[in-house]
Design a protein around this motif. Sequence first.
Motif, PDB file in Angstrom:
ATOM      1  N   THR A 287       0.831  -1.205   0.000  1.00 38.29           N
ATOM      2  CA  THR A 287       0.000   0.000   0.000  1.00 38.29           C
ATOM      3  C   THR A 287       0.866   1.255   0.000  1.00 38.29           C
ATOM      4  N   GLN A 288       1.825   1.302   0.953  1.00 41.62           N
ATOM      5  CA  GLN A 288       2.677   2.487   1.044  1.00 41.62           C
ATOM      6  C   GLN A 288       3.515   2.648  -0.221  1.00 41.62           C
ATOM      7  N   TRP A 289       3.965   1.519  -0.765  1.00 42.13           N
ATOM      8  CA  TRP A 289       4.773   1.565  -1.993  1.00 42.13           C
ATOM      9  C   TRP A 289       3.948   2.156  -3.133  1.00 42.13           C
ATOM     10  N   LEU A 290       2.695   1.738  -3.260  1.00 45.49           N
ATOM     11  CA  LEU A 290       1.844   2.272  -4.334  1.00 45.49           C
ATOM     12  C   LEU A 290       1.505   3.742  -4.090  1.00 45.49           C
ATOM     13  N   ILE A 291       1.235   4.113  -2.832  1.00 45.36           N
ATOM     14  CA  ILE A 291       0.966   5.524  -2.516  1.00 45.36           C
ATOM     15  C   ILE A 291       2.148   6.388  -2.964  1.00 45.36           C
ATOM     16  N   ASP A 292       3.353   5.855  -2.744  1.00 43.89           N
ATOM     17  CA  ASP A 292       4.569   6.609  -3.074  1.00 43.89           C
ATOM     18  C   ASP A 292       4.870   6.664  -4.577  1.00 43.89           C
ATOM     19  N   GLN A 293       4.123   5.922  -5.371  1.00 46.74           N
ATOM     20  CA  GLN A 293       4.246   6.038  -6.830  1.00 46.74           C
ATOM     21  C   GLN A 293       3.264   7.125  -7.262  1.00 46.74           C
ATOM     22  N   PRO A 294       3.779   8.297  -7.699  1.00 49.06           N
ATOM     23  CA  PRO A 294       2.858   9.390  -8.001  1.00 49.06           C
ATOM     24  C   PRO A 294       1.998   9.108  -9.223  1.00 49.06           C
ATOM     25  N   GLN A 295       0.827   9.736  -9.266  1.00 43.75           N
ATOM     26  CA  GLN A 295      -0.004   9.735 -10.466  1.00 43.75           C
ATOM     27  C   GLN A 295       0.591  10.717 -11.470  1.00 43.75           C
ATOM     28  N   LYS A 296       0.031  10.749 -12.671  1.00 44.33           N
ATOM     29  CA  LYS A 296       0.587  11.583 -13.756  1.00 44.33           C
ATOM     30  C   LYS A 296       0.697  13.055 -13.372  1.00 44.33           C
ATOM     31  N   ASP A 297      -0.298  13.529 -12.590  1.00 45.97           N
ATOM     32  CA  ASP A 297      -0.271  14.939 -12.192  1.00 45.97           C
ATOM     33  C   ASP A 297       0.646  15.185 -10.985  1.00 45.97           C
ATOM     34  N   GLY A 298       1.374  14.165 -10.561  1.00 45.43           N
ATOM     35  CA  GLY A 298       2.364  14.355  -9.506  1.00 45.43           C
ATOM     36  C   GLY A 298       1.873  14.093  -8.092  1.00 45.43           C
ATOM     37  N   ARG A 299       0.557  13.956  -7.914  1.00 44.50           N
ATOM     38  CA  ARG A 299       0.055  13.707  -6.554  1.00 44.50           C
ATOM     39  C   ARG A 299       0.268  12.236  -6.192  1.00 44.50           C
ATOM     40  N   PRO A 300       0.355  11.933  -4.873  1.00 45.29           N
ATOM     41  CA  PRO A 300       0.503  10.540  -4.457  1.00 45.29           C
ATOM     42  C   PRO A 300      -0.728   9.731  -4.865  1.00 45.29           C
ATOM     43  N   SER A 301      -0.529   8.465  -5.144  1.00 45.58           N
ATOM     44  CA  SER A 301      -1.667   7.615  -5.496  1.00 45.58           C
ATOM     45  C   SER A 301      -2.562   7.417  -4.278  1.00 45.58           C
ATOM     46  N   ARG A 302      -3.858   7.276  -4.542  1.00 43.58           N
ATOM     47  CA  ARG A 302      -4.807   6.994  -3.462  1.00 43.58           C
ATOM     48  C   ARG A 302      -5.138   5.515  -3.447  1.00 43.58           C
ATOM     49  N   VAL A 303      -5.067   4.928  -2.259  1.00 45.70           N
ATOM     50  CA  VAL A 303      -5.324   3.495  -2.127  1.00 45.70           C
ATOM     51  C   VAL A 303      -6.488   3.269  -1.171  1.00 45.70           C
ATOM     52  N   ALA A 304      -7.350   2.324  -1.512  1.00 44.78           N
ATOM     53  CA  ALA A 304      -8.395   1.850  -0.599  1.00 44.78           C
ATOM     54  C   ALA A 304      -8.160   0.365  -0.353  1.00 44.78           C
ATOM     55  N   ILE A 305      -8.086  -0.009   0.913  1.00 47.50           N
ATOM     56  CA  ILE A 305      -7.908  -1.412   1.292  1.00 47.50           C
ATOM     57  C   ILE A 305      -9.266  -2.001   1.663  1.00 47.50           C
ATOM     58  N   VAL A 306      -9.566  -3.151   1.104  1.00 46.30           N
ATOM     59  CA  VAL A 306     -10.764  -3.890   1.486  1.00 46.30           C
ATOM     60  C   VAL A 306     -10.299  -5.220   2.076  1.00 46.30           C
ATOM     61  N   ASP A 307     -10.514  -5.387   3.375  1.00 46.17           N
ATOM     62  CA  ASP A 307     -10.021  -6.578   4.088  1.00 46.17           C
ATOM     63  C   ASP A 307     -11.207  -7.522   4.302  1.00 46.17           C
ATOM     64  N   VAL A 308     -11.217  -8.605   3.521  1.00 45.00           N
ATOM     65  CA  VAL A 308     -12.354  -9.548   3.602  1.00 45.00           C
ATOM     66  C   VAL A 308     -11.998 -10.827   4.368  1.00 45.00           C
ATOM     67  N   ASP A 309     -10.826 -10.840   5.002  1.00 47.43           N
ATOM     68  CA  ASP A 309     -10.479 -11.973   5.872  1.00 47.43           C
ATOM     69  C   ASP A 309     -11.491 -12.035   7.037  1.00 47.43           C
ATOM     70  N   PHE A 310     -11.719 -13.238   7.545  1.00 49.95           N
ATOM     71  CA  PHE A 310     -12.666 -13.438   8.659  1.00 49.95           C
ATOM     72  C   PHE A 310     -12.256 -12.647   9.900  1.00 49.95           C
ATOM     73  N   HIS A 311     -10.939 -12.459  10.058  1.00 50.61           N
ATOM     74  CA  HIS A 311     -10.411 -11.799  11.260  1.00 50.61           C
ATOM     75  C   HIS A 311     -10.129 -10.327  10.996  1.00 50.61           C
ATOM     76  N   HIS A 312     -10.251  -9.522  12.024  1.00 46.79           N
ATOM     77  CA  HIS A 312      -9.940  -8.103  11.873  1.00 46.79           C
ATOM     78  C   HIS A 312      -8.439  -7.903  11.639  1.00 46.79           C
ATOM     79  N   GLY A 313      -8.096  -7.013  10.704  1.00 50.37           N
ATOM     80  CA  GLY A 313      -6.691  -6.731  10.404  1.00 50.37           C
ATOM     81  C   GLY A 313      -6.135  -5.675  11.344  1.00 50.37           C
ATOM     82  N   ASN A 314      -5.886  -6.077  12.574  1.00 49.24           N
ATOM     83  CA  ASN A 314      -5.404  -5.129  13.583  1.00 49.24           C
ATOM     84  C   ASN A 314      -4.106  -4.459  13.164  1.00 49.24           C
TER      85      ASN A 314
END
Length: 366
Positions: A199-226
């Motif tokens: 996630t952090q690696w992708l955020i740090d890859q800028p979009q074409k306009d130079g802003r950091p990429s936006r990431v949304a995580i969807v955690d569908v594992d049975f357990h909470h991702g603490n």
Amino acid sequence: QIRVFTSDVCLLHAPTYEFHSGAENHYHESPDRLTAIAKWLESRPEKRFVLSKDIVDHGMTPIQKIHKPDFLEYLQTIYDEWVQEGGHPHGVAPATVPHQRLARLGKGKPQTAAAKSGEYCFDLSAVIMKETWRASYESAQVTLTAAGELKRLADQLQGQNTTTDHPPAVYALCRPPGHHAQTDLCGGYCFLNNVAIATQWLIDQPQKDGRPSRVAIVDVDFHHGNGTQEIFYSVKNPLYTSLHSEKGYPFFTGSKEEQGEGEGLGFNINVPLPKSTNNDEYMAALQKVIDDHVRPSAPDYVIVSLGVDTFQEDPIAGFQMTSDAYPRIGAAIRSIGVPTLFVQEGGYCVEKIGQNVGGVLEGFGG
Ligand code: SP5
Ligand code: ZN
């Protein structure tokens, strides 16, 4: 076609036992899980899945952005120290943990392997063996390689300036899993938080306009991702969303009230669900998370913490969900319309894990 990255090095971490409700049991987070998924994917017609073992080593930098230096040092050195000190060769397991009501009594720093074993874990399940660091490092690198490939595919699509209802997807078939690993804690079979690192690696890859990429995580594992929650609790990018069992492991996190803090307030979304949850109820909850939170956050990438331990036949977890649910989960995620990275987390019904994971990927479509 969906591209899949995996590595045999991920198989090297293989504890033989763990404790469940105080009883000795076989280690559910086994290398067989990965092998079973690979076998199922490779058996599909028309080469629907392309498996690659060409893993790009992204080095320590992306891992150091998530985990603390002393914890990373610990993971790499503790096994030898442990054995030298007389610890059981099966692997490192805590003697005591600095429970908050114990830790506040003293100021001591852990000096011995036995003491450190408690300092850096929150349960008994993250057994550190000789090859655990190698396998965990590889698991993170498999995920980073998959993220790199996804970025390449996304950039390519943007370059063509065409709109598509067919966003690219890449799947990281890796283990050990990651979503329970906090900045300096292992637990829940997890050592390095693969999803957080990618996630952090992708955020740090800028979009074409130079802003950091936006990431949304969807955690569908049975357990909470603490772990993922902790790591991103006070930032607004990424958005972290999780559907999980309301009363299950890890017990102390995952309530609705945990919504983030500071500028991260509102960007941590927990949806606890009862054990009785069936396919339709799960899909309604997932669709609501997508409609109310994921799509409005306008992500450049979606990263899925793909656990299939929601399956009703899972030996240590499970809602009342059947294999029919998984293609529906994939289709719902595809409807977000964004390049998507799937990262393997839990799922312990080895007999059906291939079908269930593959179902999500096929539901997304290649
Ligand atoms: C990545 C992931 O899915 N980690 C999960 C770790 C869960 N470990 C503890 C599970 C305890 C469940 N109790 C077992 C009851 C068996 N009948
Ligand atoms: Zn799980």
